[in-house]
Write a protein that holds these residues in place. Structure first.
Motif, short mmCIF file in Angstrom:
data_model
loop_
_atom_site.label_atom_id
_atom_site.label_comp_id
_atom_site.label_asym_id
_atom_site.label_seq_id
_atom_site.Cartn_x
_atom_site.Cartn_y
_atom_site.Cartn_z
N ASP A 96 -37.10 43.93 48.62
CA ASP A 96 -37.91 44.51 47.54
C ASP A 96 -37.39 45.92 47.28
O ASP A 96 -36.68 46.50 48.11
N MET A 97 -37.75 46.47 46.14
CA MET A 97 -37.46 47.87 45.86
C MET A 97 -38.79 48.63 45.91
O MET A 97 -39.72 48.30 45.16
N VAL A 98 -38.89 49.59 46.83
CA VAL A 98 -40.14 50.32 47.02
C VAL A 98 -39.96 51.78 46.61
O VAL A 98 -38.86 52.33 46.69
N GLU A 99 -41.05 52.40 46.18
CA GLU A 99 -40.95 53.73 45.58
C GLU A 99 -40.70 54.82 46.62
O GLU A 99 -41.28 54.83 47.70
N LEU A 100 -39.83 55.73 46.23
CA LEU A 100 -39.55 56.93 47.00
C LEU A 100 -40.41 58.04 46.40
O LEU A 100 -40.35 58.28 45.19
N HIS A 101 -41.19 58.72 47.21
CA HIS A 101 -42.19 59.66 46.67
C HIS A 101 -41.61 61.02 46.26
O HIS A 101 -42.07 61.63 45.30
N ALA A 155 -32.36 62.12 40.25
CA ALA A 155 -33.36 61.25 39.61
C ALA A 155 -34.78 61.73 39.91
O ALA A 155 -35.65 61.77 39.02
N LEU A 156 -35.02 62.13 41.16
CA LEU A 156 -36.35 62.63 41.52
C LEU A 156 -36.65 63.94 40.80
O LEU A 156 -37.75 64.16 40.30
N GLN A 157 -35.65 64.81 40.75
CA GLN A 157 -35.84 66.11 40.07
C GLN A 157 -36.05 65.94 38.57
O GLN A 157 -36.72 66.76 37.94
N GLN A 158 -35.50 64.86 38.00
CA GLN A 158 -35.69 64.58 36.57
C GLN A 158 -37.04 63.91 36.29
O GLN A 158 -37.36 63.63 35.14
N GLY A 159 -37.79 63.64 37.35
CA GLY A 159 -39.11 63.02 37.17
C GLY A 159 -39.07 61.51 37.01
O GLY A 159 -40.06 60.90 36.59
N LYS A 160 -37.94 60.90 37.33
CA LYS A 160 -37.86 59.43 37.26
C LYS A 160 -38.58 58.82 38.46
O LYS A 160 -38.66 59.43 39.52
N LYS A 161 -39.08 57.61 38.28
CA LYS A 161 -39.60 56.86 39.42
C LYS A 161 -38.40 56.20 40.09
O LYS A 161 -37.63 55.48 39.45
N VAL A 162 -38.22 56.48 41.38
CA VAL A 162 -37.05 56.01 42.11
C VAL A 162 -37.47 54.97 43.15
O VAL A 162 -38.38 55.21 43.95
N ALA A 173 -45.53 51.87 46.06
CA ALA A 173 -45.50 50.86 45.01
C ALA A 173 -44.16 50.14 45.07
O ALA A 173 -43.16 50.72 45.51
N ASN A 174 -44.12 48.88 44.64
CA ASN A 174 -42.81 48.24 44.51
C ASN A 174 -42.50 48.02 43.04
O ASN A 174 -43.36 48.17 42.18
N SER A 175 -41.25 47.70 42.77
CA SER A 175 -40.79 47.67 41.38
C SER A 175 -41.42 46.55 40.56
O SER A 175 -41.34 46.56 39.33
N PHE A 176 -42.05 45.59 41.22
CA PHE A 176 -42.71 44.51 40.48
C PHE A 176 -44.13 44.88 40.05
O PHE A 176 -44.86 44.06 39.52
N GLY A 177 -44.51 46.13 40.35
CA GLY A 177 -45.77 46.64 39.81
C GLY A 177 -46.95 46.62 40.74
O GLY A 177 -48.01 47.14 40.40
N SER A 178 -46.80 46.05 41.93
CA SER A 178 -47.93 46.02 42.87
C SER A 178 -47.78 47.14 43.90
O SER A 178 -46.70 47.68 44.09
N GLN A 179 -48.88 47.47 44.54
CA GLN A 179 -48.87 48.52 45.55
C GLN A 179 -48.54 47.90 46.89
O GLN A 179 -49.23 47.02 47.38
N GLY A 180 -47.44 48.38 47.51
CA GLY A 180 -47.06 47.86 48.81
C GLY A 180 -46.65 46.40 48.73
O GLY A 180 -46.37 45.86 47.68
N LEU A 181 -46.59 45.76 49.88
CA LEU A 181 -46.30 44.33 49.93
C LEU A 181 -46.92 43.77 51.19
O LEU A 181 -47.20 44.49 52.14
N THR A 182 -47.17 42.48 51.15
CA THR A 182 -47.67 41.80 52.33
C THR A 182 -46.45 41.30 53.09
O THR A 182 -45.74 40.43 52.62
#
Length: 234
Positions: free
Chosen positions: A99-104, A71-78, A131-140
């Motif tokens: 939460d689901m958080v982005e893998l860089h 998925a990462l090699q295909q350029g998907k956001k994981v 970023a998390n999957s709900f569109g915000s950066q990080g989480l509190t």
């Protein structure tokens, strides 16, 4: 009724755990290769630009390492699971949520440390930069992520489970993390396509089903360790 449902789920988890304890690493590796090949060929996976993937335990379930790498090699956001405690849960909220958080990158994936279950997990001090999957950066920490932003949601979510049935029911590990996460998706960014990965030993016979209640979310598709793809009827 709730008590008997909990007891039935607990008993089934115990039974499946016993079956899986006899499974060799070689058998799991073979089934992982079969399931991965099938998942990567699915049109929903190929078309997805934003995908959530569980990170697997060292044994007892289909490994997702190659899915993450592809998925990462295909350029998907994981996006990968991160669980945390809520400081003041309101009515209807569990004490801990996921939460689901982005893998860089693949390097980021390889640098994750394993938790007490042996599951690769993001470090707490890295969460603010993801970023998390709900569109915000990080989480509190301690607070549930808010309403979805424009760049939010998931196209596909790849889900683990202890047991699955032919009616696309899924038995988790008992924490309710995925069901509550999907409830939040439904309320905000929309429900992703839900696909489970199952060792053949985790799929119940056709005449048996996973005990479920109204909070349990069914799958759209199930990929088994023999490489078979099953789809729920629309």
């Amino acid at each position: 009724m709730a008590g008997s449902m909990t007891a039935m789920k607990k008993e089934l988890r115990k039974k499946i755990r016993g079956v899986l304890s006899d499974l060799s690493e070689a058998a799991v590796a073979t089934q992982t290769a079969n399931a991965t090949k099938t998942l990567l060929s699915m049109p929903e996976y190929k078309a997805a630009s934003r995908i959530s993937v569980y990170l697997s335990m060292p044994s007892g379930e289909i490994s997702t390492s190659e899915v993450v790498r592809d998925a990462l090699q295909q350029g998907k956001k994981v996006f990968i699971p991160y669980t945390y405690k809520l400081s003041a849960p309101s009515d209807g909220q569990p004490k801990s949520i996921m939460d689901m958080v982005e893998l860089h990158s693949v390097t980021d994936f390889e640098s994750l440390e394993r938790d007490s279950w042996g599951i690769p997990t993001p470090r707490r001090d890295s969460i603010s930069s993801r970023a998390n999957s709900f569109g915000s950066q990080g989480l509190t920490e301690g607070t549930e992520s808010g309403a979805a932003g424009d760049n939010s949601g998931l196209d596909v979510i790849v889900m683990p489970g202890m047991a699955f049935d032919s009616q696309f029911g899924r038995l988790g590990h008992g924490k309710g993390f995925y069901d509550y996460f999907l409830h939040r998706c439904h309320k905000s960014s929309g429900m992703p396509f839900r696909v489970g990965l199952s060792l053949t030993e985790q799929l119940l016979p056709p005449n048996e089903s996973v005990p479920t209640d109204t909070s349990d979310v069914r799958l759209d598709a199930l990929v088994t360790g023999d490489g078979e793809l099953r789809r729920a009827e629309k």
